[in-house]
Design a protein around this motif. Structure first.
Motif, PDB file in Angstrom:
ATOM      1  N   UNK A 213       1.306  63.866  34.482  1.00 41.91           N
ATOM      2  CA  UNK A 213       0.955  64.664  35.663  1.00 41.91           C
ATOM      3  C   UNK A 213      -0.522  65.093  35.645  1.00 41.91           C
ATOM      4  N   UNK A 214      -1.091  65.357  36.832  1.00 43.08           N
ATOM      5  CA  UNK A 214      -2.425  65.983  36.872  1.00 43.08           C
ATOM      6  C   UNK A 214      -2.312  67.461  36.501  1.00 43.08           C
ATOM      7  N   UNK A 215      -3.350  67.999  35.860  1.00 39.35           N
ATOM      8  CA  UNK A 215      -3.309  69.383  35.367  1.00 39.35           C
ATOM      9  C   UNK A 215      -4.563  70.156  35.774  1.00 39.35           C
ATOM     10  N   UNK A 216      -4.396  71.470  35.885  1.00 38.00           N
ATOM     11  CA  UNK A 216      -5.521  72.409  35.992  1.00 38.00           C
ATOM     12  C   UNK A 216      -5.492  73.207  34.695  1.00 38.00           C
ATOM     13  N   UNK A 217      -6.600  73.189  33.942  1.00 36.90           N
ATOM     14  CA  UNK A 217      -6.571  73.695  32.568  1.00 36.90           C
ATOM     15  C   UNK A 217      -7.716  74.650  32.253  1.00 36.90           C
ATOM     16  N   UNK A 218      -7.518  75.494  31.233  1.00 35.06           N
ATOM     17  CA  UNK A 218      -8.649  76.273  30.715  1.00 35.06           C
ATOM     18  C   UNK A 218      -9.678  75.301  30.133  1.00 35.06           C
ATOM     19  N   UNK A 219     -10.946  75.693  30.051  1.00 33.32           N
ATOM     20  CA  UNK A 219     -11.982  74.754  29.601  1.00 33.32           C
ATOM     21  C   UNK A 219     -11.822  74.315  28.155  1.00 33.32           C
ATOM     22  N   UNK A 220     -12.425  73.180  27.830  1.00 33.62           N
ATOM     23  CA  UNK A 220     -12.456  72.689  26.453  1.00 33.62           C
ATOM     24  C   UNK A 220     -13.064  73.749  25.544  1.00 33.62           C
ATOM     25  N   UNK A 221     -12.477  73.911  24.367  1.00 30.59           N
ATOM     26  CA  UNK A 221     -12.983  74.902  23.425  1.00 30.59           C
ATOM     27  C   UNK A 221     -12.236  76.222  23.477  1.00 30.59           C
ATOM     28  N   UNK A 222     -11.470  76.458  24.557  1.00 35.84           N
ATOM     29  CA  UNK A 222     -10.685  77.700  24.634  1.00 35.84           C
ATOM     30  C   UNK A 222      -9.437  77.571  23.766  1.00 35.84           C
ATOM     31  N   UNK A 223      -8.908  78.714  23.337  1.00 38.16           N
ATOM     32  CA  UNK A 223      -7.736  78.706  22.452  1.00 38.16           C
ATOM     33  C   UNK A 223      -6.537  78.070  23.152  1.00 38.16           C
ATOM     34  N   UNK A 224      -6.279  78.456  24.403  1.00 34.79           N
ATOM     35  CA  UNK A 224      -5.107  77.937  25.114  1.00 34.79           C
ATOM     36  C   UNK A 224      -5.214  76.429  25.340  1.00 34.79           C
ATOM     37  N   UNK A 226      -6.788  74.312  23.429  1.00 36.58           N
ATOM     38  CA  UNK A 226      -6.540  73.686  22.124  1.00 36.58           C
ATOM     39  C   UNK A 226      -5.048  73.652  21.816  1.00 36.58           C
ATOM     40  N   UNK A 227      -4.339  74.748  22.064  1.00 35.16           N
ATOM     41  CA  UNK A 227      -2.893  74.799  21.796  1.00 35.16           C
ATOM     42  C   UNK A 227      -2.136  73.836  22.711  1.00 35.16           C
ATOM     43  N   UNK A 228      -2.595  73.722  23.969  1.00 39.05           N
ATOM     44  CA  UNK A 228      -1.964  72.825  24.935  1.00 39.05           C
ATOM     45  C   UNK A 228      -2.096  71.365  24.484  1.00 39.05           C
ATOM     46  N   UNK A 229      -3.296  70.970  24.051  1.00 40.63           N
ATOM     47  CA  UNK A 229      -3.505  69.595  23.579  1.00 40.63           C
ATOM     48  C   UNK A 229      -2.696  69.326  22.320  1.00 40.63           C
ATOM     49  N   UNK A 230      -2.649  70.307  21.421  1.00 34.16           N
ATOM     50  CA  UNK A 230      -1.903  70.166  20.168  1.00 34.16           C
ATOM     51  C   UNK A 230      -0.412  69.976  20.443  1.00 34.16           C
ATOM     52  N   UNK A 231       0.087  70.632  21.474  1.00 35.55           N
ATOM     53  CA  UNK A 231       1.493  70.514  21.861  1.00 35.55           C
ATOM     54  C   UNK A 231       1.864  69.061  22.153  1.00 35.55           C
ATOM     55  N   UNK A 232       1.013  68.369  22.909  1.00 34.28           N
ATOM     56  CA  UNK A 232       1.288  66.953  23.225  1.00 34.28           C
ATOM     57  C   UNK A 232       1.134  66.073  21.987  1.00 34.28           C
ATOM     58  N   UNK A 233       0.079  66.297  21.207  1.00 37.44           N
ATOM     59  CA  UNK A 233      -0.164  65.443  20.031  1.00 37.44           C
ATOM     60  C   UNK A 233       0.969  65.566  19.016  1.00 37.44           C
TER      61      UNK A 233
END
Length: 322
Positions: A213-224, A226-233
């Motif tokens: 899906x397309x997403x609207x996200x907090x900017x790169x480098x923010x804690x959330x 980072x946690x969001x990307x880690x969730x998928x990985x």
């Protein structure tokens, strides 16, 4: 402390030595007067005491502490190292008692004055408004200023004395010197979308369904982020590449309304917007959460009665909500 004797027992070890010493407020005042006058006669006059009475009170204190507090010279008196220590603590004790009286007067007259609070987004949606609404019933004249920023910005403001207290996180441990942290709750995140989004009807929604899906996200480098990307990985999925980076809530809500994009936000914030029918929460528990947040104050800083009362209302509201 008043001028009455308080005996804590002569033989039982007591950390409150001043109870055993039968310390009097007048002795504290005498120490300060001696420091200022450097003369027992002038000091006793300033306190409307006789010189023999002043000398006796000083001797009683020295006998109890078993140290000499002042050196007697022909031209006056000079505090010893022990004396300087006692004088410093006497000033602090009397200042604290003076502030206590001011606080009592303020409480009797109804809380007033100014309180400055810092807050991050999640507690700004539910916790702080609940606390403010309650204190305003009790103290309508209390002026409350609220700054909503990131924890890093708020901690800097707190340390510079621009805030009475804040609700957020201590992000950098090296910047936490002189701060007291009182944890309130962890901050789980969820996925949201526009009302009527096709995924809202999906049963058994999986993380893999969100990866395309397309997403609207907090900017790169923010804690959330980072946690969001880690969730998928961690689920062996590549984080979605189709993304718009922003923290502007007005833009986020507009994009959610006009597209099928998803957005990640703290659950408490999402519930607030869902109650306003601005968005809907997707039926999936995300294995994604922010660190806990809490109340942060400066160690050793005496809060005003208004600030203390608001802080107490925050604690009460936190117990109800979390």
């Amino acid at each position: 402390m008043d001028d009455e004797d308080i005996d804590g027992g002569d033989h039982v070890p007591n950390p409150n030595w001043f109870l055993r010493a039968r310390l009097k407020t007048r002795q504290l005042l005498l120490l300060i007067a001696l420091d200022e006058q450097r003369n027992i006669h002038r000091a006793s006059e300033a306190l409307c005491m006789t010189q023999p009475a002043a000398s006796k009170q000083l001797k009683d204190l020295e006998d109890m502490l078993e140290v000499k507090l002042f050196e007697r010279h022909p031209r006056g008196m000079e505090p010893t190292l022990y004396g300087e220590t006692m004088i410093r603590h006497a000033r602090m004790a009397l200042t604290s008692l003076s502030l206590a009286h001011e606080d009592i007067v303020a409480l009797k007259n109804g809380l007033s004055g100014q309180v400055e609070v810092g807050v991050i987004m999640t507690p700004a949606m539910g916790l702080l408004p609940r606390a403010i609404s309650r204190i305003k019933l009790k103290a309508p004249m209390l002026r409350i200023g609220v700054q909503m920023e990131t924890s890093k910005v708020l901690v800097d403001m707190l340390q510079k004395g621009k805030l009475d207290f804040m609700i957020g996180r201590i992000v950098e441990e090296e910047g936490a010197a002189g701060l007291h942290y009182e944890e309130l709750t962890v901050e789980p995140a969820c996925a949201v979308a526009r009302i009527g989004h096709p995924l809202l009807k999906e049963e058994n929604l999986k993380l893999a369904d969100l990866a395309t899906q397309p997403w609207i996200l907090p900017p790169q480098g923010s804690v959330l982020r980072h946690r969001w990307e880690l969730m998928f990985r961690r689920a062996a999925l590549e984080p979605p590449a189709n993304a718009v980076d922003t923290t502007a809530l007005l833009l986020i809500t507009a994009l959610l309304q006009q597209t099928d994009s998803l957005h990640v936000m703290p659950v408490e914030v999402a519930r607030y917007y869902a109650s306003l029918k601005v968005l809907a929460i997707l039926p999936i528990d995300l294995p994604c959460k922010m660190d806990a947040f809490g109340i942060i104050t400066r160690e050793g800083h005496l809060l005003s009665p208004g600030a203390r009362q608001l802080l107490q209302e925050v604690r009460v509201a936190a117990r109800e909500l979390y």
